[in-house]
Design a protein around this motif. Structure first.
Motif, short mmCIF file in Angstrom:
data_model
loop_
_atom_site.label_atom_id
_atom_site.label_comp_id
_atom_site.label_asym_id
_atom_site.label_seq_id
_atom_site.Cartn_x
_atom_site.Cartn_y
_atom_site.Cartn_z
N HIS A 176 0.83 -1.21 0.00
CA HIS A 176 0.00 0.00 0.00
C HIS A 176 0.86 1.25 0.00
CE1 HIS A 176 -3.42 2.59 0.93
NE2 HIS A 176 -2.72 3.10 1.93
N THR A 177 1.92 1.25 0.80
CA THR A 177 2.81 2.41 0.89
C THR A 177 3.55 2.62 -0.43
OG1 THR A 177 3.07 1.98 3.25
CG2 THR A 177 4.64 3.48 2.24
N PHE A 178 4.06 1.55 -1.02
CA PHE A 178 4.73 1.67 -2.32
C PHE A 178 3.75 2.21 -3.38
CE2 PHE A 178 8.32 -0.44 -0.63
CZ PHE A 178 9.36 -0.38 -1.57
N GLU A 179 2.54 1.69 -3.38
CA GLU A 179 1.56 2.13 -4.37
C GLU A 179 1.24 3.61 -4.22
OE1 GLU A 179 -2.99 1.07 -5.89
OE2 GLU A 179 -2.18 0.14 -4.07
N ARG A 180 1.05 4.05 -2.98
CA ARG A 180 0.72 5.47 -2.73
C ARG A 180 1.91 6.36 -3.05
NH1 ARG A 180 -2.06 8.47 -1.66
NH2 ARG A 180 -2.97 8.75 0.40
N ALA A 181 3.13 5.81 -2.96
CA ALA A 181 4.32 6.58 -3.30
C ALA A 181 4.61 6.55 -4.79
CB ALA A 181 5.53 6.04 -2.53
N GLY A 182 3.90 5.70 -5.53
CA GLY A 182 4.11 5.62 -6.97
C GLY A 182 5.35 4.87 -7.37
N VAL A 183 5.75 3.90 -6.57
CA VAL A 183 6.95 3.11 -6.84
C VAL A 183 6.56 1.65 -6.98
CG1 VAL A 183 9.23 2.45 -6.01
CG2 VAL A 183 8.34 4.74 -5.50
N ALA A 184 7.11 0.99 -7.99
CA ALA A 184 6.81 -0.42 -8.19
C ALA A 184 7.32 -1.26 -7.04
CB ALA A 184 7.43 -0.90 -9.50
N LEU A 185 6.54 -2.23 -6.63
CA LEU A 185 6.90 -3.08 -5.50
C LEU A 185 7.91 -4.14 -5.94
CD1 LEU A 185 6.18 -3.69 -2.48
CD2 LEU A 185 4.61 -5.43 -3.38
N PRO A 186 9.05 -4.24 -5.26
CA PRO A 186 10.00 -5.32 -5.58
C PRO A 186 9.53 -6.64 -4.98
CG PRO A 186 10.79 -4.08 -3.71
CD PRO A 186 9.53 -3.41 -4.14
N GLY A 187 10.27 -7.71 -5.22
CA GLY A 187 10.04 -8.93 -4.47
C GLY A 187 10.39 -8.69 -3.00
N LEU A 188 9.82 -9.47 -2.12
CA LEU A 188 10.03 -9.25 -0.69
C LEU A 188 10.30 -10.56 0.04
CD1 LEU A 188 7.09 -6.77 0.10
CD2 LEU A 188 9.53 -6.17 -0.06
N GLU A 189 11.24 -10.51 0.97
CA GLU A 189 11.45 -11.57 1.94
C GLU A 189 11.23 -10.97 3.32
OE1 GLU A 189 15.38 -13.02 1.39
OE2 GLU A 189 14.92 -14.06 -0.50
N LEU A 190 10.35 -11.58 4.10
CA LEU A 190 9.98 -11.03 5.41
C LEU A 190 10.14 -12.11 6.47
CD1 LEU A 190 6.87 -8.86 6.22
CD2 LEU A 190 7.39 -10.85 7.61
N VAL A 191 10.86 -11.78 7.54
CA VAL A 191 10.98 -12.67 8.70
C VAL A 191 10.47 -11.90 9.91
CG1 VAL A 191 12.50 -14.04 10.15
CG2 VAL A 191 12.97 -13.84 7.69
N GLY A 241 -6.69 -7.05 22.09
CA GLY A 241 -6.81 -5.63 22.42
C GLY A 241 -5.50 -4.95 22.70
N LEU A 242 -4.40 -5.47 22.11
CA LEU A 242 -3.08 -4.88 22.32
C LEU A 242 -2.47 -4.36 21.01
CD1 LEU A 242 -1.69 -7.32 25.00
CD2 LEU A 242 -2.28 -4.92 25.31
N GLY A 243 -3.33 -4.11 20.04
CA GLY A 243 -2.88 -3.41 18.84
C GLY A 243 -2.05 -4.24 17.90
N SER A 244 -2.27 -5.57 17.83
CA SER A 244 -1.43 -6.40 16.96
C SER A 244 -1.62 -6.04 15.49
CB SER A 244 -1.73 -7.88 17.19
OG SER A 244 -3.09 -8.19 16.91
N SER A 245 -2.84 -5.77 15.07
CA SER A 245 -3.05 -5.41 13.66
C SER A 245 -2.46 -4.03 13.37
CB SER A 245 -4.53 -5.45 13.29
OG SER A 245 -5.27 -4.49 14.02
N GLY A 246 -2.63 -3.11 14.30
CA GLY A 246 -2.02 -1.79 14.13
C GLY A 246 -0.51 -1.88 14.06
N ALA A 247 0.08 -2.76 14.89
CA ALA A 247 1.54 -2.93 14.86
C ALA A 247 1.99 -3.50 13.53
CB ALA A 247 1.97 -3.84 16.01
N ALA A 248 1.24 -4.44 12.97
CA ALA A 248 1.60 -5.02 11.68
C ALA A 248 1.53 -3.97 10.58
CB ALA A 248 0.67 -6.19 11.36
N ILE A 249 0.49 -3.16 10.62
CA ILE A 249 0.34 -2.09 9.62
C ILE A 249 1.48 -1.09 9.73
CG2 ILE A 249 -1.08 -0.07 9.04
CD1 ILE A 249 -3.53 -1.91 9.71
N VAL A 250 1.78 -0.67 10.95
CA VAL A 250 2.88 0.27 11.17
C VAL A 250 4.20 -0.34 10.75
CG1 VAL A 250 4.22 1.45 12.97
CG2 VAL A 250 1.71 1.64 12.92
N ALA A 251 4.40 -1.63 11.04
CA ALA A 251 5.64 -2.30 10.61
C ALA A 251 5.81 -2.20 9.11
CB ALA A 251 5.63 -3.76 11.06
N GLY A 252 4.72 -2.41 8.36
CA GLY A 252 4.80 -2.33 6.91
C GLY A 252 5.08 -0.93 6.41
N VAL A 253 4.43 0.05 7.03
CA VAL A 253 4.62 1.44 6.60
C VAL A 253 6.05 1.89 6.84
CG1 VAL A 253 3.97 3.83 7.11
CG2 VAL A 253 2.20 2.09 6.85
#
Length: 317
Positions: free
Chosen positions: A82-97, A107-119
């Motif tokens: 989403h961040t790459f798309e909004r920045a207008g840059v093509a997304l490369p391949g990704l490896e994530l650990v 109720g401890l913000g796990s989804s928010g943390a994942a979103i922030v991690a990606g941004v």
């Protein structure tokens, strides 16, 4: 996206890598519904590498292992894309650990943390190509999360006040008084945020709204200056009692804690409980009370307030 292009976009991002660390959060804090959030020192840590090979490889350790998707539908990957798309840059391949410790569905913000991690991972991978302001990072995260009360403290740390303007979401970060000693009580069962929100009425009595305005203002003062006021400051009439039937053990423990004088509230949408103790001895007393009266297993996490928020560092080898 209004990120500032500072150099010609290099489509060969392969080899760039970042390490990301994102804190857990607790939103609402009692009266501050959809407005107040607190960053807590429990973290998900990830390494993300751009590759020349199209596609995504995801590896998850700890919380969520064997449960979350390991493809492009993984929330961190979707946030990067989403961040790459909004920045207008093509997304490369990704490896994530990912090495996760933030409980899911509690109720401890796990989804928010994942979103922030990606941004912030995308921000790091695009360093020198696109610059992002703090407001832009918050806007990107809010677009995915739907509201800023969890993603603001995850991004910036400390106590955050978040609000929405016609120009987008905004935040103010405040430093929490060193005497505040958070305790998070985590049950074994999960709670759906969507279900919790569905129990909230469309309108509330005027006197309840006024009550919460006063307590929210008091809570900010209590957290940054006067911890002795935390018990009164965490009173709420807007959301917790409407959701109580969906998490009866949470409600029962909160009542028991508050009857004993502890400033206990539902953490986010629940079912975890946040106790905003004014010193470590009160935190220990609250833990002991739960051990005596709880009918089910609750994990007690004495956590510090996180003051940094999400961090990203270059990890190229």
């Amino acid at each position: 996206m209004t990120g500032t292009l500072v150099a010609p976009v290099d489509t060969a991002l392969a080899g760039r890598a970042v390490q990301v660390k994102v804190p857990a959060t607790s939103a609402n804090l009692g009266p501050g519904f959809d407005t107040l959030g607190l960053a807590l020192a429990r973290y998900d840590e990830l390494e993300i590498r751009a590759t020349a090979t199209a596609g995504v490889v995801v590896e998850v350790h700890g919380v969520g292992e064997g449960e979350v998707p390991l493809d492009a539908s993984h929330l961190v990957v979707r946030s990067i894309a989403h961040t790459f798309e909004r920045a207008g840059v093509a997304l490369p391949g990704l490896e994530l650990v990912a090495h996760n410790t933030i409980p899911h569905g509690r109720g401890l913000g796990s989804s928010g943390a994942a979103i922030v991690a990606g941004v912030v991972a995308a921000k790091g991978l695009l360093e020198g190509v696109v610059d992002f302001t703090a407001d832009e990072l918050l806007e990107l995260a809010t677009e995915l999360e739907g509201h800023p009360d969890n993603v603001a403290p995850a991004l910036f740390g400390g106590l955050t006040i978040a609000w929405v303007t016609p120009e987008g979401p905004r935040h103010k970060k405040l430093i929490v008084h060193r005497g505040v000693s958070p305790l998070v009580l985590v049950p074994e069962h999960e709670m759906s945020t969507a279900l919790a929100r569905s129990l909230q009425p469309e309108s509330v009595p005027h006197e309840d709204a006024v009550f919460n305005v006063s307590r929210s203002a008091l809570l900010v003062a209590a957290l940054i200056q006067s911890p002795e006021l935390l018990f009164q400051a965490t009173e709420d009439k807007l959301h917790q009692h409407y959701r109580a039937a969906a998490m009866p053990e949470t409600d029962r423990l909160i009542q028991a804690l508050r009857e004993a004088g502890h400033p206990a509230v539902v953490s986010g949408a629940g079912p975890s409980i946040l106790v905003l103790a004014s010193d470590p001895s009160e935190r220990a007393a609250a833990t002991a009370l739960v051990e005596r009266v709880a009918d089910t297993v609750w994990q007690a996490l004495p956590l510090a307030v996180d003051f940094k928020g999400a961090t990203v560092v270059n990890a190229e080898r």
